[in-house]
Design a protein around this motif. Structure first.
Motif, PDB file in Angstrom:
ATOM      1  N   LEU A 197     -31.984  -3.478 -26.578  1.00 31.28           N
ATOM      2  CA  LEU A 197     -30.931  -4.417 -26.930  1.00 31.28           C
ATOM      3  C   LEU A 197     -31.578  -5.665 -27.529  1.00 31.28           C
ATOM      4  N   ARG A 198     -30.771  -6.523 -28.085  1.00 27.66           N
ATOM      5  CA  ARG A 198     -31.281  -7.773 -28.631  1.00 27.66           C
ATOM      6  C   ARG A 198     -31.849  -8.642 -27.498  1.00 27.66           C
ATOM      7  N   PRO A 199     -33.026  -9.216 -27.659  1.00 32.27           N
ATOM      8  CA  PRO A 199     -33.588 -10.082 -26.620  1.00 32.27           C
ATOM      9  C   PRO A 199     -32.876 -11.428 -26.591  1.00 32.27           C
ATOM     10  N   LYS A 200     -32.673 -11.939 -25.387  1.00 31.14           N
ATOM     11  CA  LYS A 200     -32.083 -13.268 -25.207  1.00 31.14           C
ATOM     12  C   LYS A 200     -33.232 -14.255 -24.992  1.00 31.14           C
ATOM     13  N   ALA A 201     -33.419 -15.130 -25.935  1.00 35.47           N
ATOM     14  CA  ALA A 201     -34.612 -15.967 -25.953  1.00 35.47           C
ATOM     15  C   ALA A 201     -34.506 -17.216 -25.096  1.00 35.47           C
ATOM     16  N   GLY A 202     -33.280 -17.636 -24.757  1.00 36.68           N
ATOM     17  CA  GLY A 202     -33.094 -18.945 -24.140  1.00 36.68           C
ATOM     18  C   GLY A 202     -33.853 -19.148 -22.839  1.00 36.68           C
ATOM     19  N   GLY A 203     -33.724 -18.206 -21.903  1.00 37.01           N
ATOM     20  CA  GLY A 203     -34.375 -18.349 -20.607  1.00 37.01           C
ATOM     21  C   GLY A 203     -35.888 -18.367 -20.713  1.00 37.01           C
ATOM     22  N   VAL A 204     -36.438 -17.486 -21.523  1.00 35.43           N
ATOM     23  CA  VAL A 204     -37.888 -17.423 -21.713  1.00 35.43           C
ATOM     24  C   VAL A 204     -38.392 -18.714 -22.352  1.00 35.43           C
ATOM     25  N   ALA A 205     -37.679 -19.186 -23.370  1.00 31.37           N
ATOM     26  CA  ALA A 205     -38.089 -20.413 -24.054  1.00 31.37           C
ATOM     27  C   ALA A 205     -38.076 -21.594 -23.099  1.00 31.37           C
TER      28      ALA A 205
END
Length: 293
Positions: A197-205
């Motif tokens: 699926l598309r990665p959700k970058a917010g939490g990692v960033a």
């Protein structure tokens, strides 16, 4: 036979949870009533020990009873005295135990980003709360559009975890896709990847911007199953086919430490480019290992 094995596995998991649940509840009550952050931190160390023992016994009976066919490659020289961000694709609840099977006691006690609903699981939900796991509400875009203040709730939960993490080594686990993979979900979000699926970058960033200077690196994990539709129940029944787990260590680029501009458009675009490139590599690795269609 598989159903019998699954029932025995569920019984072992339940009994282990009940046994360690007693000291867990006692220490949780103590953590609530003791004064001062220093004493609470000492109690939290005890809670970490209980959780590590709960994990250890589960891994022991899984290895000896279920005997999973797991092919593993992982970096050497890991230490529970280091800080790590662990990112992974997500196919099944089995993923959690596969990650723990590779990393248990090699890195610090893990903290997962969790859906808030999981707090209601008996004993386990209490453990998540007492161990200060971050609970995510994951509001939809429509909800945030109606009430922009909702967007700050998950960010503040992450900030609290990262602030506490500066006091002692931690391993933060993040299933970056935000939910388990399925072909239907992939097609619904028009994912450009075949197996992801598309990665959700917010939490990692956010973790990298708040804690990057403390982190010893990123552990990028790719999990694949020979079974195109893996389930945790199938794993407990011993029916899951070969599982492959590949973990690699990534250094953190210096630009990710920029805590003062992680909300700027240019920084966000650069981070999205980085994680999408990582996901493209991961999708290529999965191409030779699994077939979801």
């Amino acid at each position: 036979m598989p159903i019998f094995k699954g029932l025995v596995s569920a019984l072992l998991l339940t009994l282990n949870t009940l046994v360690w649940g007693v000291p867990l509840i006692l220490l949780t009550v103590l953590k609530v009533i003791v004064p001062g952050q220093r004493l609470k931190q000492r109690v939290l160390q005890g809670l970490n020990g209980i959780a590590l023992n709960w994990i250890g016994f589960n891994l022991w009976w899984m290895r000896h009873w279920l005997k999973p066919n797991v092919h593993i490659s992982s970096p050497d020289n890991l230490s529970p005295q280091q800080w790590w961000l662990v990112i992974s694709n997500h196919r099944s609840w089995t993923d959690i135990f596969m990650l723990l099977m590779v990393l248990h006691r090699r890195i610090p006690m893990p903290r997962f980003f969790l859906k808030r609903q999981l707090i209601w699981i008996p004993i386990v939900g209490l453990a998540f709360w007492a161990l200060e796991f971050p609970f995510m509400r994951r509001f939809s875009r429509e909800q945030i559009a109606k009430n922009p203040k909702l967007a700050a709730i998950d960010r503040k939960a992450t900030e609290r975890m990262c602030q506490r993490a500066r006091n002692a080594p931690i391993a933060i686990f993040n299933f970056v896709e935000g939910t388990r993979f399925s072909v239907a979900k992939r097609d619904a979000q028009q994912s450009p990847y075949r197996h992801l699926l598309r990665p959700k970058a917010g939490g990692v960033a956010q973790v990298l911007s708040l804690l990057g200077d403390k982190l010893d690196g990123i552990l990028d994990v790719t999990i694949s199953y020979a079974n195109p539709s893996p389930t945790f129940w199938g794993f407990l029944c011993g029916k899951e086919g070969p599982i492959t787990l590949h973990a690699r260590r990534l250094d953190i680029p210096q630009w990710m430490y920029a805590t003062d501009n992680h909300d700027e458009k240019q920084h966000k675009e650069r981070f999205h480019t980085w994680i999408n490139s990582l996901w493209l590599e991961k999708d290529g690795l999965l191409d030779g290992q699994t077939d979801h269609d």
